[in-house]
Design a protein around this motif. Structure first.
Motif, PDB file in Angstrom:
ATOM      1  N   ASN A   1       0.839  -1.203   0.000  1.00 19.97           N
ATOM      2  CA  ASN A   1       0.000   0.000   0.000  1.00 19.97           C
ATOM      3  C   ASN A   1       0.872   1.251   0.000  1.00 19.97           C
ATOM      4  OD1 ASN A   1       0.889   0.357   2.667  1.00 19.97           O
ATOM      5  ND2 ASN A   1      -1.035  -0.296   3.595  1.00 19.97           N
ATOM      6  N   PRO A   2       0.292   2.417  -0.252  1.00 23.25           N
ATOM      7  CA  PRO A   2       1.088   3.648  -0.267  1.00 23.25           C
ATOM      8  C   PRO A   2       1.702   3.986   1.087  1.00 23.25           C
ATOM      9  CG  PRO A   2      -0.999   3.979  -1.407  1.00 23.25           C
ATOM     10  CD  PRO A   2      -1.095   2.662  -0.706  1.00 23.25           C
ATOM     11  N   GLU A   3       1.143   3.413   2.159  1.00 21.42           N
ATOM     12  CA  GLU A   3       1.669   3.687   3.490  1.00 21.42           C
ATOM     13  C   GLU A   3       3.000   2.996   3.758  1.00 21.42           C
ATOM     14  OE1 GLU A   3      -2.595   4.785   3.751  1.00 21.42           O
ATOM     15  OE2 GLU A   3      -1.541   3.061   2.933  1.00 21.42           O
ATOM     16  N   GLY A   4       3.425   2.130   2.881  1.00 24.47           N
ATOM     17  CA  GLY A   4       4.719   1.479   3.043  1.00 24.47           C
ATOM     18  C   GLY A   4       4.658   0.067   3.585  1.00 24.47           C
TER      19      GLY A   4
ATOM     20  N   ARG B   1      -9.151  -3.038  -1.535  1.00 19.66           N
ATOM     21  CA  ARG B   1      -8.062  -3.918  -1.986  1.00 19.66           C
ATOM     22  C   ARG B   1      -7.280  -4.476  -0.797  1.00 19.66           C
ATOM     23  NH1 ARG B   1      -8.473   0.457  -5.419  1.00 19.66           N
ATOM     24  NH2 ARG B   1      -8.644   0.009  -7.662  1.00 19.66           N
ATOM     25  N   HIS B   2      -7.914  -4.583   0.349  1.00 21.18           N
ATOM     26  CA  HIS B   2      -7.244  -5.123   1.533  1.00 21.18           C
ATOM     27  C   HIS B   2      -6.932  -6.598   1.326  1.00 21.18           C
ATOM     28  CE1 HIS B   2      -8.669  -1.380   2.931  1.00 21.18           C
ATOM     29  NE2 HIS B   2      -9.698  -1.772   3.653  1.00 21.18           N
TER      30      HIS B   2
ATOM     31  N   ALA C   1      -7.816  -3.359 -10.215  1.00 20.95           N
ATOM     32  CA  ALA C   1      -9.267  -3.324 -10.028  1.00 20.95           C
ATOM     33  C   ALA C   1      -9.580  -3.417  -8.551  1.00 20.95           C
ATOM     34  CB  ALA C   1      -9.929  -4.483 -10.781  1.00 20.95           C
ATOM     35  N   ASP C   2     -10.605  -2.695  -8.132  1.00 19.20           N
ATOM     36  CA  ASP C   2     -11.098  -2.792  -6.767  1.00 19.20           C
ATOM     37  C   ASP C   2     -11.913  -4.066  -6.619  1.00 19.20           C
ATOM     38  OD1 ASP C   2     -13.654  -2.109  -4.883  1.00 19.20           O
ATOM     39  OD2 ASP C   2     -11.845  -1.146  -4.125  1.00 19.20           O
TER      40      ASP C   2
ATOM     41  N   ASP D   1      -2.996  -1.572  -2.571  1.00 19.25           N
ATOM     42  CA  ASP D   1      -4.167  -1.096  -1.833  1.00 19.25           C
ATOM     43  C   ASP D   1      -4.150   0.433  -1.768  1.00 19.25           C
ATOM     44  OD1 ASP D   1      -6.437  -1.045  -0.322  1.00 19.25           O
ATOM     45  OD2 ASP D   1      -5.543  -1.876   1.497  1.00 19.25           O
ATOM     46  N   PHE D   2      -4.459   1.053  -2.915  1.00 18.42           N
ATOM     47  CA  PHE D   2      -4.425   2.511  -3.005  1.00 18.42           C
ATOM     48  C   PHE D   2      -5.831   3.082  -2.946  1.00 18.42           C
ATOM     49  CE2 PHE D   2      -4.873   1.040  -7.382  1.00 18.42           C
ATOM     50  CZ  PHE D   2      -5.786   1.916  -7.933  1.00 18.42           C
ATOM     51  N   ASP D   3      -5.906   4.388  -2.759  1.00 20.78           N
ATOM     52  CA  ASP D   3      -7.204   5.068  -2.727  1.00 20.78           C
ATOM     53  C   ASP D   3      -7.470   5.792  -4.041  1.00 20.78           C
ATOM     54  OD1 ASP D   3      -9.626   6.023  -1.460  1.00 20.78           O
ATOM     55  OD2 ASP D   3      -8.648   7.975  -1.300  1.00 20.78           O
ATOM     56  N   ARG D   4      -6.516   6.596  -4.487  1.00 17.81           N
ATOM     57  CA  ARG D   4      -6.651   7.340  -5.742  1.00 17.81           C
ATOM     58  C   ARG D   4      -5.558   6.907  -6.711  1.00 17.81           C
ATOM     59  NH1 ARG D   4     -10.241  11.463  -5.465  1.00 17.81           N
ATOM     60  NH2 ARG D   4     -10.949  12.110  -3.393  1.00 17.81           N
TER      61      ARG D   4
END
Length: 442
Positions: free
Chosen positions: A54-57, A95-96, A278-279, A304-307
């Motif tokens: 995910n973008p959080e690392g 996308r978890h 894809a979500d 697992d991104f949002d945008r």
């Protein structure tokens, strides 16, 4: 790699390698959770099933042994929550990585997974919960969807349990002006999911059971239960282009039929990495992130991104050595607008697209800058892949391809007669004898 897909498929090829005939078969008790995920886990336990980040690392690499362990723990937890064979369970997990635990666990239980997007509003959610007589909701904590569920729950009498998954950021964590993650509850990066790793971040919400804590505490032993391949396994709500969304019901033949999708269109390889963007609330997720890919014993990448950020996606291709890629033309076009040639895409071997028309300028750009052809495909919520430019074909710009050999397809007029070349009509699939993968019913 043991070519387990060959247990379920009969196929022949032309001398040039093109697929000529294709059909699938499976036993009456086929179950994707036991016969694919668990089979690989027990016989090739270290084979990679999914790279998740995910973008959080945060980053996790799940083997098939991991997927068996976590899906068994999830199945035990869900049974403790009252979920049983034949229950319809709404799953809203973005996308978890927990989506893959839940999907496999529900298959093992014999319950029916009903994926949904996190973008639903009150009237959308109420319509789905009542229309499908949903017994349980498994929902992400990211965004507003859990509150939306609480807003309508009193009007949805069939729902007996609500289960909340701590999404641990889910790509929504904000950044400061220097590009650093802003701490949430004193933590940043991978620590958002808890220092102990997978399913370590607990959560409390009135009326909801905590998925992560429950799964971590559950037993790893889940013995095979009686299920039937002909039973309902999966249900999607169609996009509702005319009237309210329709409920599209599938049995386990749908999972096996996606071999045509993964093997002959996505061209996934057992030791490659496939990336479908894809979500999980949309049907395209199981097209490209689950059934066919794991039948091919291949690894999928999930971000697992949002945008959507085209630069991030291009960087991931290099970082994780993605070999096969599928996304809609709009996303390819956004990649074009980046400093495209600055990214190392040398790992890519194959590219596919679906969801909208592929314009010639994009087709040509991708070929010029990567050396790869984009192979277009088409299907619906009601079907797996039905029309496509399969591997070893020569795509023509502006054409989405030919009928796949799993189905007998014609373009027909309203009266059922066949259209002439160049004439507009409806895509019709012959249903006698009934082919695998087509929905059971609305």
């Amino acid at each position: 790699m043991r070519n387990i897909n060959l247990r379920y498929v009969d196929e022949t090829y032309a001398p040039d390698g093109q697929l000529e005939t294709f059909s699938v078969h499976y036993p009456d008790n086929f179950n994707f959770g036991y016969d694919i995920v668990d089979d690989i886990a027990m016989n090739d336990p270290d084979r990679r099933a999914m790279i998740w980040c995910n973008p959080e690392g945060e980053e996790h690499i799940f083997t098939f042994a991991d997927m068996k362990r976590w899906s068994d723990k999830t199945a035990n937890f869900l049974v403790d929550q009252g979920i049983k064979r034949g229950d319809y369970v709404l799953v809203v997990l973005r996308r978890h990585y927990q989506f893959w635990f839940v999907a496999t666990a529900l298959a093992k239980i014999g319950a029916v997974m009903v994926p949904a997007t996190f973008m639903l509003k009150e009237h959308d959610l109420e319509y789905r919960l009542n229309g499908a007589s949903i017994s349980s909701i498994i929902c992400t904590s990211v965004g507003e969807i859990s509150q939306i569920a609480d807003n309508v729950i009193d009007e949805c009498p069939t729902v007996t349990s609500r289960i909340l998954v701590n999404g641990a950021g889910g790509g929504t964590t904000k950044y400061d002006d220097e590009g650093n993650l802003i701490a949430v509850a004193g933590t940043v990066g991978a620590a958002l999911s808890g220092e102990e790793g997978i399913c370590a971040a607990s959560i409390e919400r009135k009326g909801w059971a905590d998925f992560n804590s429950g799964v971590r505490a559950a037993s790893e032993v889940f013995e095979r239960r009686d299920t039937a391949a002909a039973d309902p396994m999966l249900m999607y709500f169609s996009s509702g282009t005319s009237g309210n969304p329709k409920m599209v019901l599938h049995n386990s033949g749908y999972a096996v039929a996606h071999l045509i999708t993964a093997k002959h269109w996505h061209n996934v390889q057992p030791d490659g990495v496939h990336f479908t963007i894809a979500d999980t609330g949309w049907g395209k997720a199981v097209w490209g992130k689950y059934y066919g890919q794991w039948l091919m014993e291949a690894c999928v990448l999930t971000y697992d991104f949002d945008r959507f950020n085209a630069g991030e996606i291009l960087s991931l291709i290099s970082k994780y050595q993605v070999t096969t890629l599928c996304c809609p033309p709009t996303m390819y076009r956004l990649m074009m607008s980046e400093n495209f040639d600055a990214y190392d895409l040398s790992s890519l071997q194959y590219s596919t697209t679906a969801g909208e028309a592929l314009n010639p300028d994009l087709f040509n750009f991708w070929k010029e800058h990567t050396g790869l052809t984009i192979y277009e495909g088409f299907g619906q919520t009601e079907t797996p892949l039905t029309i496509a430019n399969l591997k070893h074909s020569t795509p023509r710009s502006g054409s989405m391809g030919k009928p796949v050999p799993l189905y007998d397809v014609e373009i027909q007029r309203d009266d059922g007669s066949r259209c002439n070349t160049g004439e507009t009509g409806e895509i019709c699939i012959r249903m006698e004898p009934r082919p695998a993968g087509i929905m059971m019913e609305y």
